[in-house]
Design an enzyme around this catalytic site. Structure first.
Site, mmCIF file in Angstrom:
data_model
loop_
_atom_site.group_PDB
_atom_site.id
_atom_site.type_symbol
_atom_site.label_atom_id
_atom_site.label_comp_id
_atom_site.label_asym_id
_atom_site.label_seq_id
_atom_site.Cartn_x
_atom_site.Cartn_y
_atom_site.Cartn_z
ATOM 1 N N CYS A 192 22.519 38.126 -18.739
ATOM 2 C CA CYS A 192 21.392 38.208 -19.686
ATOM 3 C C CYS A 192 21.190 36.921 -20.491
ATOM 4 O O CYS A 192 20.166 36.768 -21.160
ATOM 5 C CB CYS A 192 21.570 39.397 -20.618
ATOM 6 S SG CYS A 192 21.757 40.950 -19.732
ATOM 7 N N ASN A 214 15.979 46.538 -20.572
ATOM 8 C CA ASN A 214 16.739 45.287 -20.473
ATOM 9 C C ASN A 214 16.495 44.683 -19.089
ATOM 10 O O ASN A 214 16.984 45.198 -18.087
ATOM 11 C CB ASN A 214 18.230 45.593 -20.689
ATOM 12 C CG ASN A 214 19.108 44.351 -20.589
ATOM 13 O OD1 ASN A 214 18.655 43.290 -20.183
ATOM 14 N ND2 ASN A 214 20.362 44.502 -20.960
ATOM 15 N N HIS A 244 17.423 38.485 -26.849
ATOM 16 C CA HIS A 244 17.538 39.222 -25.584
ATOM 17 C C HIS A 244 17.283 40.696 -25.878
ATOM 18 O O HIS A 244 17.756 41.233 -26.884
ATOM 19 C CB HIS A 244 18.935 39.019 -24.994
ATOM 20 C CG HIS A 244 19.219 39.948 -23.858
ATOM 21 N ND1 HIS A 244 18.360 40.094 -22.798
ATOM 22 C CD2 HIS A 244 20.256 40.805 -23.627
ATOM 23 C CE1 HIS A 244 18.848 40.995 -21.961
ATOM 24 N NE2 HIS A 244 19.998 41.439 -22.443
HETATM 25 N N1 ACO Z 1 22.260 60.499 -22.514
HETATM 26 C C1 ACO Z 1 23.007 61.315 -23.289
HETATM 27 N N2 ACO Z 1 24.267 61.006 -23.679
HETATM 28 C C2 ACO Z 1 24.768 59.832 -23.280
HETATM 29 C C3 ACO Z 1 24.034 58.943 -22.478
HETATM 30 C C4 ACO Z 1 22.741 59.323 -22.086
HETATM 31 N N3 ACO Z 1 21.973 58.540 -21.316
HETATM 32 N N4 ACO Z 1 24.790 57.855 -22.241
HETATM 33 C C5 ACO Z 1 25.958 58.051 -22.881
HETATM 34 N N5 ACO Z 1 25.948 59.250 -23.496
HETATM 35 C C6 ACO Z 1 26.988 59.866 -24.282
HETATM 36 C C7 ACO Z 1 28.369 59.317 -23.952
HETATM 37 O O1 ACO Z 1 28.871 59.945 -22.789
HETATM 38 C C8 ACO Z 1 29.138 59.676 -25.205
HETATM 39 O O2 ACO Z 1 29.499 61.043 -25.133
HETATM 40 P P1 ACO Z 1 30.971 61.511 -25.602
HETATM 41 O O3 ACO Z 1 31.045 61.143 -27.065
HETATM 42 O O4 ACO Z 1 30.951 62.976 -25.325
HETATM 43 O O5 ACO Z 1 31.933 60.712 -24.759
HETATM 44 C C9 ACO Z 1 28.074 59.542 -26.303
HETATM 45 O O6 ACO Z 1 26.806 59.572 -25.652
HETATM 46 C C10 ACO Z 1 28.203 58.263 -27.103
HETATM 47 O O7 ACO Z 1 28.409 57.195 -26.209
HETATM 48 P P2 ACO Z 1 28.464 55.705 -26.703
HETATM 49 O O8 ACO Z 1 28.708 54.808 -25.547
HETATM 50 O O9 ACO Z 1 29.372 55.601 -27.879
HETATM 51 O O10 ACO Z 1 26.959 55.529 -27.227
HETATM 52 P P3 ACO Z 1 26.326 54.304 -27.949
HETATM 53 O O11 ACO Z 1 25.722 54.751 -29.212
HETATM 54 O O12 ACO Z 1 27.241 53.118 -27.990
HETATM 55 O O13 ACO Z 1 25.113 53.929 -26.983
HETATM 56 C C11 ACO Z 1 24.605 52.282 -25.311
HETATM 57 C C12 ACO Z 1 25.348 53.563 -25.648
HETATM 58 C C13 ACO Z 1 23.128 52.560 -25.450
HETATM 59 C C14 ACO Z 1 24.934 51.896 -23.887
HETATM 60 C C15 ACO Z 1 25.007 51.162 -26.292
HETATM 61 O O14 ACO Z 1 26.398 51.118 -26.418
HETATM 62 C C16 ACO Z 1 24.533 49.782 -25.874
HETATM 63 O O15 ACO Z 1 23.353 49.488 -25.887
HETATM 64 N N6 ACO Z 1 25.469 48.867 -25.577
HETATM 65 C C17 ACO Z 1 25.168 47.464 -25.349
HETATM 66 C C18 ACO Z 1 24.474 47.144 -24.089
HETATM 67 C C19 ACO Z 1 24.228 45.652 -24.069
HETATM 68 O O16 ACO Z 1 23.952 45.048 -25.084
HETATM 69 N N7 ACO Z 1 24.373 44.974 -23.003
HETATM 70 C C20 ACO Z 1 24.253 43.507 -23.178
HETATM 71 C C21 ACO Z 1 23.914 42.757 -22.170
HETATM 72 S S1 ACO Z 1 23.534 43.533 -20.681
HETATM 73 C C22 ACO Z 1 23.976 42.423 -19.437
HETATM 74 O O17 ACO Z 1 24.478 41.363 -19.649
HETATM 75 C C23 ACO Z 1 23.776 42.892 -18.060
#
Ligand code: ACO
Length: 323
Positions: free
Chosen positions: A114, A280, A250
C-alpha cells in the site's frame, strides 16, 4: 536542479460495484459492521478479463490526456503494484508497449504494497533531481481482489481494485518538495500473502495465495506510523500543520484516517477520503484520491499536499508536494 511537477492525473475504476450489503450474502458479516468498523460502503472489482495492466492503461491515458502530452514524450514509466499480470515482464513494460512507446526509456515496477505509490514518487523524484528523466508516468494499479480469500470475513471486506496515474514534468518551481520512506521487515508476518514463486509454490498452483492479516495489530501500527510520518515531513521542511492544505492518506480504514487527522489537528474537510467508495485499493488508493480531488477542483495549483502510505512489510512513507 529540476523539480518533479505534476502536470496530469488520471484514474480508473472497474465497472462492477460490490456493496457491503452484498457481502452479507458471501460471509458472516453485516453491512452495518463493515461500515462502522472500516467506513467501506462499496468497492470495485475487476472483470474476469481485466488485468492490472488494463486498469493501469486506462488511468495512464486519462493522465496523459490531462497533461496534454503524447506517450512518446515519456522517458520513464514506474508502476507500483503488488498484483502484476505476470511474475515478469513487469506491468510497466506491458504498459509501455500498450502506449506505443519504443524509445528505450526505462520502465519498471515497484512493490511496497500500500506504500507502493509513495515509494514510486520518491524514485521518480530522484530521476528528476539527477536530470535522468524529464517527463515520467507513475502509476499505482491493483487487482487486489485476486489475492483475497472471499470466504475470509477478516480481509475480504476491506479491499477493492483500481488504478491511478500521474504525469510529471521537470520544472524550475516545485513540484515534489521532500520524500520520506521507511520499512521494518520485522513485522512481515502481520500482513502478507505468504506464498510466492520460491516459497510454497504448490499452494500457488492450488490457487491459495491469499492475503492474511492480524488486523488489530496492523491497525495500531498504521495509526502510529501515519501520524509520525507527517510530523517527520513537517519537521524536515520547517512547516506547521496549518501550512498543509491537503492530506491524502492511504485509504485503508476510515478509523485509521480519522485517528491520523485527529492526531494532526487536521479538520476532515482538508483530508481526501475515498475509502467509502473504493475500499482499500493498495498502491492505487493515493493516486485515485489525488486524481479525484484535483478533478473536482478541491486541490488547486500552488497548494501544499502531503501524501502518506502504510502497507505490508511493513513499509510506510510520505511525499510533500506543491501541486
Ligand atoms: N464482520 C463481523 N465481524 C467481524 C468481521 C466482519 N467482517 N471481521 C472480523 N470480525 C470480528 C472478529 O472475528 C472479532 O471477533 P471476536 O472478538 O469474536 O474474535 C471482532 O470482529 C473484532 O475483530 P478485530 O480484528 O479486533 O476488529 P477491528 O476493530 O480491529 O477491525 C479491521 C478489523 C477492520 C480489519 C481493522 O483491524 C483494520 O482495518 N486493520 C488495519 C488494516 C490496514 O490498515 N491495513 C493496512 C494496509 S493494507 C496492505 O498493505 C495490503
Amino acid at each position: 536542479m529540476s523539480f518533479a511537477r505534476v502536470i496530469g492525473t488520471g484514474g480508473y475504476l472497474p465497472e462492477k460495484v460490490l456493496t457491503s450489503a452484498e457481502l452479507e450474502k458471501m460471509v458472516d458479516t453485516t453491512e452495518q459492521w463493515i461500515i462502522s468498523r472500516t467506513g467501506v460502503r462499496e468497492r470495485r472489482i475487476a472483470a474476469d478479463h481485466e488485468r492490472t495492466s488494463d486498469l493501469a492503461e486506462r488511468a495512464s491515458r486519462a493522465a496523459l490526456d490531462e497533461a496534454g502530452i503524447s506517450p512518446q514524450e515519456l522517458d520513464l514509466i514506474i508502476v507500483a503494484t503488488t498484483t502484476p499480470d505476470h511474475v515478469f515482464p513487469s506491468v510497466a513494460c506491458l504498459l509501455q508497449d500498450r502506449l506505443g512507446i519504443h524509445n528505450g526509456g526505462p520502465a519498471f515496477d515497484i512493490q511496497a504494497v500500500c506504500t507502493g505509490f509513495v515509494y514510486a514518487l520518491d524514485v521518480v523524484n530522484r530521476f528528476f533531481l539527477t536530470g535522468a528523466s524529464k517527463k515520467a508516468l507513475v502509476v499505482g494499479a491493483e487487482t487486489f481482489s485476486r489475492i483475497i480469500d472471499w470466504t475470509d470475513r477478516n480481509t475480504c471486506i476491506l479491499f477493492g481494485d483500481g488504478a491511478g496515474a500521474v504525469v510529471l514534468e521537470a520544472a524550475d518551481e516545485p513540484g515534489i518538495v521532500s520524500t520520506h520512506l521507511h520499512a521494518d521487515g520485522k513485522y512481515h508476518e502481520l500482513l502478507s500473502v505468504p506464498m510466492g514463486v520460491s516459497a510454497n509454490y504448490e499452494q500457488v498452483l492450488k490457487g491459495e495465495a491469499y492475503t492474511q492479516m492480524r488486523g488489530s495489530e496492523v491497525f495500531k501500527w498504521a495509526v502510529k506510523a501515519l501520524g509520525d510520518i507527517v510530523d517527520e515531513t513537517l519537521l524536515a521542511n520547517s512547516l506547521e500543520k496549518s501550512d498543509i492544505d491537503w492530506l491524502i492518506p492511504h485509504q485503508a480504514n476510515i478509523r485509521i484516517i480519522n485517528a491520523t487527522a485527529k492526531k494532526l489537528d487536521m479538520n476532515m474537510n482538508r483530508v481526501i477520503v475515498t475509502v467509502d467508495r473504493h475500499g482499500n485499493t493498495s498502491a492505487a488508493s493515493i493516486p485515485l484520491a489525488f486524481n479525484e480531488a484535483v478533478r473536482d477542483g478541491r486541490i488547486q495549483r500552488g497548494q501544499k499536499v502531503i501524501m502518506e502510505g502504510f502497507g505490508g512489510g511493513f513499509t510506510w512513507g510520505s511525499i510533500l508536494l506543491v501541486y
